[in-house]
Scaffold this motif. Sequence first.
Motif, mmCIF file in Angstrom:
data_model
loop_
_atom_site.group_PDB
_atom_site.id
_atom_site.type_symbol
_atom_site.label_atom_id
_atom_site.label_comp_id
_atom_site.label_asym_id
_atom_site.label_seq_id
_atom_site.Cartn_x
_atom_site.Cartn_y
_atom_site.Cartn_z
ATOM 1 N N SER A 18 4.886 9.708 3.425
ATOM 2 C CA SER A 18 3.328 9.771 4.348
ATOM 3 C C SER A 18 2.229 9.041 3.361
ATOM 4 C CB SER A 18 2.914 10.890 4.854
ATOM 5 O OG SER A 18 2.413 11.766 3.516
ATOM 6 N N CYS A 22 0.342 5.487 4.324
ATOM 7 C CA CYS A 22 -1.003 5.603 4.010
ATOM 8 C C CYS A 22 -1.312 4.583 3.288
ATOM 9 C CB CYS A 22 -1.523 6.748 3.503
ATOM 10 S SG CYS A 22 -3.242 7.166 3.337
ATOM 11 N N ARG A 25 -1.450 1.348 5.182
ATOM 12 C CA ARG A 25 -2.467 1.008 6.239
ATOM 13 C C ARG A 25 -3.858 0.822 5.685
ATOM 14 N NH1 ARG A 25 -5.653 5.254 9.290
ATOM 15 N NH2 ARG A 25 -6.077 4.313 11.220
ATOM 16 N N CYS A 53 -2.953 6.186 -3.038
ATOM 17 C CA CYS A 53 -1.962 6.827 -1.956
ATOM 18 C C CYS A 53 -0.729 6.351 -2.617
ATOM 19 C CB CYS A 53 -2.315 6.631 -0.634
ATOM 20 S SG CYS A 53 -3.721 7.297 0.019
ATOM 21 N N SER A 89 -7.177 15.615 0.279
ATOM 22 C CA SER A 89 -7.291 15.930 1.635
ATOM 23 C C SER A 89 -8.680 16.792 1.961
ATOM 24 C CB SER A 89 -6.028 16.739 2.410
ATOM 25 O OG SER A 89 -4.930 16.124 1.964
ATOM 26 N N TRP A 100 -7.496 15.331 8.416
ATOM 27 C CA TRP A 100 -7.056 15.545 7.033
ATOM 28 C C TRP A 100 -6.806 16.822 6.668
ATOM 29 C CZ3 TRP A 100 -5.303 11.306 4.451
ATOM 30 C CH2 TRP A 100 -5.997 9.926 4.810
#
Length: 131
Positions: A18, A22, A25, A53, A89, A100
């Motif tokens: 993930s 991220c 993205r 990330c 987060s 988040w």
Amino acid sequence: MPVTARYARALLLALGLSGLACSVRLAVAAAVFESGALGGLVVGMLLVAAAACAALGVASLVISARFTDGGGAVRRGAVAVGWVIVLGSSVAALAHHFAWSAGTALGAALVALSSGAATREWFGRTRLSRA
């Protein structure tokens, strides 16, 4: 390997994947961002977040791959990654969106699983040397 260590390894794998998703993205968002008065600053911030990330994702994947070798450094690395995810987060939940906070819960679960007595005992055991 105890069940808690297996769960921590699976959680590290999921968090690593993930984290890489991220970063992709965020990099795409930086690439398609229309520059304006503060465009360069926003693009730079998006790229820094994407790099962070990606680094956290790669660290998670490397640590999960090293779980079979064990050792105290691997367990401490998993705990450190968990704390970084909790802190990052939490900040993202406060600054951006409440969704988040799922990362906060997963990071806390990783810290708890990696700090458990059975996991700590398994990582602290003596290993046979490979000849």
